[in-house]
Scaffold this motif. Structure first.
Motif, PDB file in Angstrom:
ATOM      1  N   ARG A 126      26.397  39.394  47.182  1.00 50.44           N
ATOM      2  CA  ARG A 126      26.945  40.447  46.324  1.00 50.44           C
ATOM      3  C   ARG A 126      27.047  39.929  44.901  1.00 50.44           C
ATOM      4  N   SER A 127      26.641  40.765  43.956  1.00 53.11           N
ATOM      5  CA  SER A 127      26.721  40.400  42.542  1.00 53.11           C
ATOM      6  C   SER A 127      28.091  40.748  41.987  1.00 53.11           C
ATOM      7  N   ARG A 128      28.493  40.006  40.964  1.00 43.82           N
ATOM      8  CA  ARG A 128      29.761  40.273  40.306  1.00 43.82           C
ATOM      9  C   ARG A 128      29.566  40.158  38.803  1.00 43.82           C
ATOM     10  N   GLY A 129      30.374  40.878  38.065  1.00 41.62           N
ATOM     11  CA  GLY A 129      30.346  40.772  36.614  1.00 41.62           C
ATOM     12  C   GLY A 129      31.755  40.764  36.071  1.00 41.62           C
ATOM     13  N   THR A 130      31.913  40.638  34.787  1.00 41.93           N
ATOM     14  CA  THR A 130      33.233  40.676  34.171  1.00 41.93           C
ATOM     15  C   THR A 130      33.343  41.917  33.312  1.00 41.93           C
ATOM     16  N   GLY A 131      34.554  42.340  33.110  1.00 45.19           N
ATOM     17  CA  GLY A 131      34.810  43.512  32.286  1.00 45.19           C
ATOM     18  C   GLY A 131      36.243  43.496  31.812  1.00 45.19           C
ATOM     19  N   ARG A 132      36.628  44.562  31.135  1.00 49.70           N
ATOM     20  CA  ARG A 132      37.973  44.629  30.559  1.00 49.70           C
ATOM     21  C   ARG A 132      39.055  44.530  31.620  1.00 49.70           C
ATOM     22  N   LEU A 133      38.788  45.058  32.810  1.00 48.21           N
ATOM     23  CA  LEU A 133      39.798  45.072  33.866  1.00 48.21           C
ATOM     24  C   LEU A 133      39.567  43.985  34.915  1.00 48.21           C
ATOM     25  N   ASP A 134      38.752  43.012  34.602  1.00 44.80           N
ATOM     26  CA  ASP A 134      38.491  41.937  35.554  1.00 44.80           C
ATOM     27  C   ASP A 134      39.803  41.212  35.884  1.00 44.80           C
ATOM     28  N   PRO A 135      40.195  41.169  37.168  1.00 47.39           N
ATOM     29  CA  PRO A 135      41.486  40.575  37.531  1.00 47.39           C
ATOM     30  C   PRO A 135      41.430  39.077  37.759  1.00 47.39           C
ATOM     31  N   THR A 136      40.277  38.446  37.517  1.00 46.22           N
ATOM     32  CA  THR A 136      40.076  37.068  37.931  1.00 46.22           C
ATOM     33  C   THR A 136      40.977  36.085  37.205  1.00 46.22           C
ATOM     34  N   GLY A 137      41.104  36.227  35.895  1.00 45.57           N
ATOM     35  CA  GLY A 137      41.887  35.261  35.149  1.00 45.57           C
ATOM     36  C   GLY A 137      41.083  34.006  34.860  1.00 45.57           C
ATOM     37  N   ALA A 138      41.804  32.891  34.658  1.00 47.93           N
ATOM     38  CA  ALA A 138      41.162  31.658  34.222  1.00 47.93           C
ATOM     39  C   ALA A 138      40.416  30.936  35.340  1.00 47.93           C
ATOM     40  N   SER A 139      40.787  31.182  36.593  1.00 46.30           N
ATOM     41  CA  SER A 139      40.229  30.418  37.720  1.00 46.30           C
ATOM     42  C   SER A 139      39.023  31.140  38.317  1.00 46.30           C
ATOM     43  N   ARG A 140      38.075  31.500  37.454  1.00 49.41           N
ATOM     44  CA  ARG A 140      36.987  32.387  37.883  1.00 49.41           C
ATOM     45  C   ARG A 140      36.150  31.793  39.013  1.00 49.41           C
ATOM     46  N   VAL A 141      35.736  30.542  38.876  1.00 49.86           N
ATOM     47  CA  VAL A 141      34.881  29.938  39.899  1.00 49.86           C
ATOM     48  C   VAL A 141      35.626  29.833  41.218  1.00 49.86           C
ATOM     49  N   LEU A 142      36.856  29.331  41.193  1.00 49.32           N
ATOM     50  CA  LEU A 142      37.667  29.213  42.408  1.00 49.32           C
ATOM     51  C   LEU A 142      37.851  30.556  43.081  1.00 49.32           C
ATOM     52  N   ILE A 143      38.203  31.566  42.308  1.00 50.85           N
ATOM     53  CA  ILE A 143      38.494  32.871  42.902  1.00 50.85           C
ATOM     54  C   ILE A 143      37.243  33.474  43.522  1.00 50.85           C
ATOM     55  N   ASN A 144      36.095  33.259  42.917  1.00 51.67           N
ATOM     56  CA  ASN A 144      34.874  33.786  43.513  1.00 51.67           C
ATOM     57  C   ASN A 144      34.463  33.004  44.759  1.00 51.67           C
ATOM     58  N   GLU A 145      34.793  31.723  44.827  1.00 48.76           N
ATOM     59  CA  GLU A 145      34.590  30.978  46.076  1.00 48.76           C
ATOM     60  C   GLU A 145      35.429  31.603  47.195  1.00 48.76           C
ATOM     61  N   LEU A 146      36.653  31.987  46.870  1.00 48.25           N
ATOM     62  CA  LEU A 146      37.526  32.609  47.866  1.00 48.25           C
ATOM     63  C   LEU A 146      37.069  34.034  48.190  1.00 48.25           C
ATOM     64  N   ARG A 147      36.582  34.754  47.197  1.00 50.29           N
ATOM     65  CA  ARG A 147      36.042  36.090  47.461  1.00 50.29           C
ATOM     66  C   ARG A 147      34.857  36.016  48.420  1.00 50.29           C
ATOM     67  N   ALA A 148      34.074  34.949  48.335  1.00 49.17           N
ATOM     68  CA  ALA A 148      32.946  34.789  49.254  1.00 49.17           C
ATOM     69  C   ALA A 148      33.438  34.660  50.690  1.00 49.17           C
ATOM     70  N   VAL A 149      34.571  33.983  50.895  1.00 43.73           N
ATOM     71  CA  VAL A 149      35.141  33.866  52.242  1.00 43.73           C
ATOM     72  C   VAL A 149      35.603  35.234  52.733  1.00 43.73           C
ATOM     73  N   ASP A 150      36.250  35.993  51.849  1.00 47.45           N
ATOM     74  CA  ASP A 150      36.661  37.345  52.231  1.00 47.45           C
ATOM     75  C   ASP A 150      35.453  38.209  52.569  1.00 47.45           C
ATOM     76  N   PHE A 151      34.381  38.087  51.790  1.00 44.41           N
ATOM     77  CA  PHE A 151      33.150  38.849  52.040  1.00 44.41           C
ATOM     78  C   PHE A 151      32.608  38.527  53.427  1.00 44.41           C
ATOM     79  N   LEU A 152      32.673  37.259  53.800  1.00 38.25           N
ATOM     80  CA  LEU A 152      32.245  36.860  55.148  1.00 38.25           C
ATOM     81  C   LEU A 152      33.129  37.489  56.220  1.00 38.25           C
ATOM     82  N   LEU A 153      34.441  37.325  56.110  1.00 38.20           N
ATOM     83  CA  LEU A 153      35.334  37.769  57.180  1.00 38.20           C
ATOM     84  C   LEU A 153      35.313  39.278  57.360  1.00 38.20           C
ATOM     85  N   THR A 154      35.087  40.026  56.266  1.00 43.31           N
ATOM     86  CA  THR A 154      35.046  41.483  56.379  1.00 43.31           C
ATOM     87  C   THR A 154      33.712  41.981  56.924  1.00 43.31           C
ATOM     88  N   ALA A 155      32.795  41.063  57.235  1.00 38.91           N
ATOM     89  CA  ALA A 155      31.555  41.468  57.909  1.00 38.91           C
ATOM     90  C   ALA A 155      31.802  41.779  59.380  1.00 38.91           C
TER      91      ALA A 155
END
Length: 272
Positions: A126-155
């Motif tokens: 899944r692709s991701r981008g940033t925008g005005r309402l991006d909730p990621t904050g400063a820990s962008r790489v870490l949070i996307n690593e965790l989002r990848a785990v969520d993407f897996l489990l919701t399969a």
């Protein structure tokens, strides 16, 4: 609507509406049948109305969905369309070995991608981008690593018991272990908890809750770029998803070919 979102919405319904919505569960997923999709849309609207305490409207929408289902009959069994960005190499679907998965994330500039691959043949990107309402904050790489785990489990409706999930980020691994131990209120620095447009809970809040209730899931570290077949597959899928933000190409055959090649190597390694 994903299976986990439907289960959560269903759990919030009062008993009479719950009993009416449950038999309509099979219609909430995307399908190739237009009539089944109409029924599913009515169910989804009913759940949304109930979420906002519009119980009378929710009841009317469920009545409409039930009527449409009765008119449509039982001959048509709605066949869900593959969710965008997900797939499965069927030759490994019945593999008897313990289920092992790997996840990864890739980020460059304002574009990111996440990916996963599982020994049972499932994969996703899944692709991701940033925008005005991006909730990621400063820990962008870490949070996307965790989002990848969520993407897996919701399969999965329910992730397989004792599944092993491999991550190459030690920071992400520490957060997963922290949540699994029960510290679900803690979130990475800067991560916004504001209400999301399409979900009741932010992704990481949902992920923390799920892993806290699944002590049987095993989260382990794998060294990046060490030749581990599943990690290399997840890495390749996440990079492919990131590139897709700025490039035009048909990602589906490339993703399948990549997953199939690394899964073949993974299963071959189990024989030796």
């Amino acid at each position: 609507m994903r299976p986990d979102e439907f289960r959560h919405a269903l759990s919030l319904l009062p008993a009479p509406l719950y009993d009416r919505a449950l038999p309509l569960r099979r219609y909430i997923f995307r399908t190739t049948c237009p009539q089944c999709q109409r029924i599913g849309d009515a169910v989804t609207l009913a759940l949304t109305a109930a979420h906002y305490d519009q119980l009378a409207s929710a009841g009317q929408l469920l009545d409409n969905a039930t009527r449409l289902a009765e008119e449509h009959g039982t001959d048509c069994r709605p066949r869900p369309e593959p969710e965008r960005g997900r797939g499965q190499v069927q030759r490994w679907a019945a593999a008897s070995a313990p289920v092992v998965a790997a996840t990864d994330a890739s980020w460059k500039g304002r574009a990111g991608g996440i990916g996963y691959v599982v020994s049972d043949g499932r994969y996703g990107l899944r692709s991701r981008g940033t925008g005005r309402l991006d909730p990621t904050g400063a820990s962008r790489v870490l949070i996307n690593e965790l989002r990848a785990v969520d993407f897996l489990l919701t399969a999965y409706d329910d992730p397989p018991p004792a599944m092993t999930v491999l991550v190459d980020s030690l920071s992400a691994l520490r957060w997963l272990h922290r949540w699994q131990s029960g510290a679900v209120a803690n979130m990475p620095a800067g991560y916004s908890l504001r209400r999301r447009r399409w979900s009741d809970r932010p992704t990481l809040v949902r992920l923390a809750d799920q892993v806290s209730r699944r002590p049987d899931l095993s989260f382990r570290h794998v060294k990046a770029h060490s030749g581990h077949a599943l990690n290399e597959a997840a890495d390749g899928l996440s990079h492919m998803a990131r590139r897709r933000v700025g490039e035009s190409f048909d990602v589906r055959p490339r993703a399948r070919a990549l997953a199939e090649a690394f899964l073949r190597d993974w299963h071959a390694s189990l024989i030796h």
